[in-house]
Design an enzyme around this catalytic site. Structure first.
Site, mmCIF file in Angstrom:
data_model
loop_
_atom_site.group_PDB
_atom_site.id
_atom_site.type_symbol
_atom_site.label_atom_id
_atom_site.label_comp_id
_atom_site.label_asym_id
_atom_site.label_seq_id
_atom_site.Cartn_x
_atom_site.Cartn_y
_atom_site.Cartn_z
ATOM 1 N N GLU A 273 0.820 -1.219 0.000
ATOM 2 C CA GLU A 273 0.000 0.000 0.000
ATOM 3 C C GLU A 273 0.850 1.263 0.000
ATOM 4 O O GLU A 273 0.401 2.315 -0.424
ATOM 5 C CB GLU A 273 -0.951 0.012 1.205
ATOM 6 C CG GLU A 273 -2.254 -0.716 0.938
ATOM 7 C CD GLU A 273 -3.337 -0.404 1.970
ATOM 8 O OE1 GLU A 273 -3.039 0.184 3.023
ATOM 9 O OE2 GLU A 273 -4.489 -0.784 1.719
ATOM 10 N N HIS A 294 8.823 -26.529 -1.242
ATOM 11 C CA HIS A 294 8.247 -27.633 -2.007
ATOM 12 C C HIS A 294 7.110 -27.158 -2.906
ATOM 13 O O HIS A 294 6.293 -27.945 -3.362
ATOM 14 C CB HIS A 294 7.781 -28.735 -1.041
ATOM 15 C CG HIS A 294 8.926 -29.276 -0.235
ATOM 16 N ND1 HIS A 294 9.539 -30.478 -0.512
ATOM 17 C CD2 HIS A 294 9.617 -28.738 0.806
ATOM 18 C CE1 HIS A 294 10.529 -30.670 0.336
ATOM 19 N NE2 HIS A 294 10.604 -29.629 1.145
ATOM 20 N N LYS A 408 -14.017 -0.282 -4.299
ATOM 21 C CA LYS A 408 -15.140 0.084 -3.418
ATOM 22 C C LYS A 408 -16.236 0.763 -4.214
ATOM 23 O O LYS A 408 -17.418 0.467 -4.036
ATOM 24 C CB LYS A 408 -14.659 1.050 -2.328
ATOM 25 C CG LYS A 408 -13.736 0.430 -1.304
ATOM 26 C CD LYS A 408 -13.416 1.426 -0.212
ATOM 27 C CE LYS A 408 -12.251 0.947 0.621
ATOM 28 N NZ LYS A 408 -11.687 2.000 1.461
HETATM 29 O O1 PA5 Z 1 -3.369 1.266 5.768
HETATM 30 C C1 PA5 Z 1 -4.514 1.689 5.635
HETATM 31 O O2 PA5 Z 1 -4.795 2.873 5.838
HETATM 32 C C2 PA5 Z 1 -5.645 0.759 5.265
HETATM 33 O O3 PA5 Z 1 -5.209 -0.521 4.997
HETATM 34 C C3 PA5 Z 1 -6.666 0.714 6.391
HETATM 35 O O4 PA5 Z 1 -6.051 0.259 7.556
HETATM 36 C C4 PA5 Z 1 -7.862 -0.199 6.041
HETATM 37 O O5 PA5 Z 1 -8.419 0.179 4.826
HETATM 38 C C5 PA5 Z 1 -8.911 -0.119 7.138
HETATM 39 O O6 PA5 Z 1 -9.361 1.190 7.302
HETATM 40 P P1 PA5 Z 1 -10.159 1.643 8.582
HETATM 41 O O7 PA5 Z 1 -9.293 1.469 9.781
HETATM 42 O O8 PA5 Z 1 -10.495 3.085 8.336
HETATM 43 O O9 PA5 Z 1 -11.395 0.785 8.677
#
Ligand code: PA5
Length: 420
Positions: A273, A294, A408
């Site tokens: 990310e 393996h 989304k």
């Molecule tokens: O790193 C990030 O910001 C994302 O992976 C969030 O942690 C994830 O989308 C969950 O978001 P939230 O804590 O707002 O539910």
């Protein structure tokens, strides 16, 4: 102690490495000066908050959950669950009372959890920074209703909300219902939040040692924020960037300890990310050896030469098992008699590293003395700092994730969400 050994990368790319190392140093200066891209999300550099106001209520709540003997069901996705799961699995394997849900939409997993909760008492920790994420939102709705049926007007005592201080549907709901609340600081993004209550409450409730963990995090910052030759975050960021620029677009994080499985999952999210943006970034993959030798071992050894490998090794085990001697030796394994498994595992690592290097895969290794709270926290911080440096060198903002919105929007449209 954590040692990072990257000699093989330095020897493979001597000239490129020293240039990239200098770039990594200036990225570190930018991070320390807090004036790079996304600098409004650098609150993780000051974690964990060890002030008594922050720590005492966290420790008291974790202790109450642990002492109750009840399950703790953690609802969250992405950065709101992976860090806790990584630490808990690494420290306790499957022997703990924490369950994770809200990170998928599987009816099968849900049925199994609800069946278990029919006969077990439980606390709910709903964790979402935005407070609006769909998967945990649905999960909390299901479990809230389930808990209300089971616990009636004492339900709220069993619900803890970890979210933003002021905004989001979860914050509003928690305030309205009077749930116990823990705050996720505004300036800490989800995947950097394991050292906030997001991770710490479940980790401490599972029984981890807070002092060790805090010591490890502080050692991680000390080691990774100073400009010196041995800085593991700096060297790691430099080495992986060097590999990337030599056409190695995939990084495989390889461990010889299955308990590190979810730590690798956490690492994948952190790196995926943070870096995968604007048509750039190293693709983070992970393997659990020797199991995956393996399966994926073949590809790593002999497939497209576009990857490099980072090993995470546990050098010593608190407990080990010796291989027994067998009178008849029908399985021809007596050459290993009386050797501890940890020794054989280490030789498997040494053999694998050499084979992969010989096969054209640049490798480096993080050596952890032991698998415990201190080493995990230290490695967490090293990886967090290294990803920030790597992303700066790549020219992307390490702290946003604009790409995750696309699915989304499609999903909301398909589900008929009002206004979409
Ligand atoms: O790193 C990030 O910001 C994302 O992976 C969030 O942690 C994830 O989308 C969950 O978001 P939230 O804590 O707002 O539910």
């Amino acid at each position: 102690m954590i040692e990072y050994s990257d000699t093989m990368i330095r020897e493979r790319y001597p000239r490129d490495y020293s240039a990239v190392r200098k770039e990594a140093e200036s990225a570190l200066k930018t991070l320390v000066a807090r004036n790079g891209t996304g600098s409004d999300l650098l609150g993780w550099l000051d974690l964990p908050d060890t002030s008594p106001e922050a720590l005492n209520s966290l420790l008291d709540t974790a202790k109450a959950i642990r002492d109750s003997g009840d399950l703790l069901v953690c609802i969250g996705i992405g950065g709101s669950y992976l860090g806790a799961r990584a630490f808990i699995h690494a420290l306790f394997g499957d022997r703990h009372r924490v369950r994770f849900i809200g990170h998928h939409l599987s009816p099968l997993a849900w049925s199994a959890l609800l069946e278990e909760l029919e006969t077990r008492d439980f606390y709910l920790n709903v964790i979402s920074k935005s407070g609006t994420t769909t998967e945990p939102g649905i999960a909390f709705r299901i479990l809230r209703e389930f808990a209300e049926k089971k616990y009636g007007n004492t339900t709220n005592e069993r619900i803890i909300a970890t979210t933003d201080a002021e905004s989001g549907a979860l914050c509003d709901l928690a305030k309205k219902k009077g749930y116990r609340r823990f705050i996720i600081p505004r300036d800490v993004g989800g995947r950097f939040s394991v050292l906030t209550p997001v991770g710490l409450l479940p980790i401490f409730a599972a029984g981890a040692d807070p002092d060790q963990l805090i010591r490890g995090a502080s050692a991680g910052f000390k080691a990774s924020l100073s400009l010196n030759e041995r800085n593991p975050a700096l060297n790691y960021a430099a080495g992986r960037t060097c590999c990337y620029r030599k056409g190695k677009a995939i990084e495989v994080l390889a461990s010889f300890e299955p308990r590190m499985h979810y730590f690798s999952e956490w690492w994948k999210q952190l790196y995926g990310e943070s870096e995968g943006k604007n048509g750039k970034g190293i693709f983070p993959a992970s393997v659990d050896f020797t199991t995956d030798l393996h399966s994926m071992g073949q590809w790593i050894q002999d497939g497209v030469r576009n990857l490099f490998e980072t090993f995470v090794m546990i050098d010593h085990y608190q407990r080990d098992i010796n291989i027994p001697k067998d009178q008849d030796n029908l399985d021809n394994l007596n050459y290993l008699a009386d050797q501890p498994l940890g020794y054989v595992n280490r030789k498997a690592f040494e053999g694998t590293r050499k084979a992969h290097e010989d096969g054209g895969v640049p490798t480096s290794v993080f050596h952890l003395d032991y698998l415990d709270e201190e080493h995990l926290a230290k490695l967490t911080v090293i990886f967090e700092i290294a990803v920030a440096l790597s992303a700066y060198m790549l020219g992307v903002n390490p702290f946003d994730q604009p790409g995750v919105e696309a699915y989304k929007q499609n999903m909301f449209a398909l589900l008929g969400k009002p206004g979409k």
